[in-house]
Scaffold this active site. Structure first.
Site, PDB file in Angstrom:
ATOM      1  N   SER A 250       0.861  -1.186   0.000  1.00  0.00           N
ATOM      2  CA  SER A 250       0.000   0.000   0.000  1.00  0.00           C
ATOM      3  C   SER A 250       0.891   1.227   0.000  1.00  0.00           C
ATOM      4  O   SER A 250       2.024   1.182   0.502  1.00  0.00           O
ATOM      5  CB  SER A 250      -0.890   0.009   1.251  1.00  0.00           C
TER       6      SER A 250
ATOM      7  N   TYR B 158      -1.319  -0.674  10.475  1.00  0.00           N
ATOM      8  CA  TYR B 158      -1.444  -0.935   9.031  1.00  0.00           C
ATOM      9  C   TYR B 158      -0.251  -0.352   8.290  1.00  0.00           C
ATOM     10  O   TYR B 158       0.365  -1.028   7.452  1.00  0.00           O
ATOM     11  CB  TYR B 158      -2.745  -0.335   8.515  1.00  0.00           C
TER      12      TYR B 158
END
Length: 260
Positions: free
Chosen positions: A150, A167
């Site tokens: 990501s 994350y």
């Protein structure tokens, strides 16, 4: 007649495990690989969603089977690989897309949530990659790993948005795990690459898109969020022989958001 260039993208006869494949980015990647001939071992936690996804692929003429698995369980990976090998006899491509997130300010971040995100996004990803390498890629001296990282693993998190420290940390780990495995396994003809998507509408990003979507788009040079086909081309390139000399790389698919 199929051109020699087109044949570089052909995946007929190959088997791809796609985790988190029942919806969103995983389903998009599974569709791309399947349309170019790969048989898909579709992995997610919920059997009902998997069966619907397999039916959707079948309607497109793509051979697929559902493998319900909780990759947050440290014992799940070897059993999954054995089931895939029993069903298909081989594994050629592994797409590590399954992931989780949790939002909280860093100073208040719950340890339980940290562990859940890291256990799935980093440890679970590694254990499955390790199991596939041991049972399939290393014995056959060939394989492709495609990790879904990501842009959150490449950047800090905007202070106006709710923090996602676990994350971000996990996706940064995926980026460097990609490079480390590519270097170690390159001599075995195993390629390891990653995609780093920006914001795509999905169940995971729904809240962020609702609250911040207009600002995200305004700060994206192409002026849009990721779409239903935007991961297909990059995934197919890296999974196929067309990307045969590409390893240890991270392709960012974010409409230009990280260049400004």
């Amino acid at each position: 007649m199929t051109s020699s260039l087109a044949r570089l993208f052909e995946l007929s006869g190959r088997v791809a495990i796609v985790t988190g494949g029942s919806r969103g980015l995983g389903a998009q990647i599974a569709t791309a690989l399947g349309e170019y001939g790969a048989t898909i071992a579709l992995v997610a936690r919920k059997r009902e969603e998997l069966e619907l996804a397999v039916a959707d692929l079948a309607a497109r003429g793509i051979a697929a089977a559902a493998f319900p698995t909780d990759l947050g369980d440290e014992h799940a990976a070897p059993a999954l690989v054995e089931r895939a090998l029993e069903r298909f006899g081989r594994v050629d491509i592994l797409v590590n897309n399954a992931g989780a997130t949790w939002g909280a300010r860093a100073e208040d971040y719950p340890l339980e949530s940290w562990n859940k995100v890291i256990d799935l996004n980093v440890t679970g990803l590694f254990l499955l990659t390790q199991a596939v390498a041991r049972r399939a890629f290393l014995p056959q001296s060939k394989g492709v790993v495609l990790n879904v990282a990501s842009i959150e693993g490449l950047l800090g998190h905007h202070p106006d948005r709710l923090g996602t420290i676990a994350y971000n940390t996990s996706k940064g780990a995926v980026v460097n795990m990609t490079r480390a495995l590519a270097a170690e396994w390159g001599p075995h003809n195993i390629r390891v690459n990653a995609l780093a998507p920006g914001f795509f509408p999905s169940k995971m990003t729904a809240g962020t898109v609702v609250e911040y979507g207009e600002k995200i788009v305004a700060h994206t040079p192409l002026g849009k969020l990721g779409g239903d086909t935007d991961l297909m081309g990059p995934a197919l390139l890296l999974a196929s022989d067309a990307g045969g000399h590409i390893t240890g790389q991270v392709i960012v698919i974010d409409g230009g958001a990280t260049i400004i």
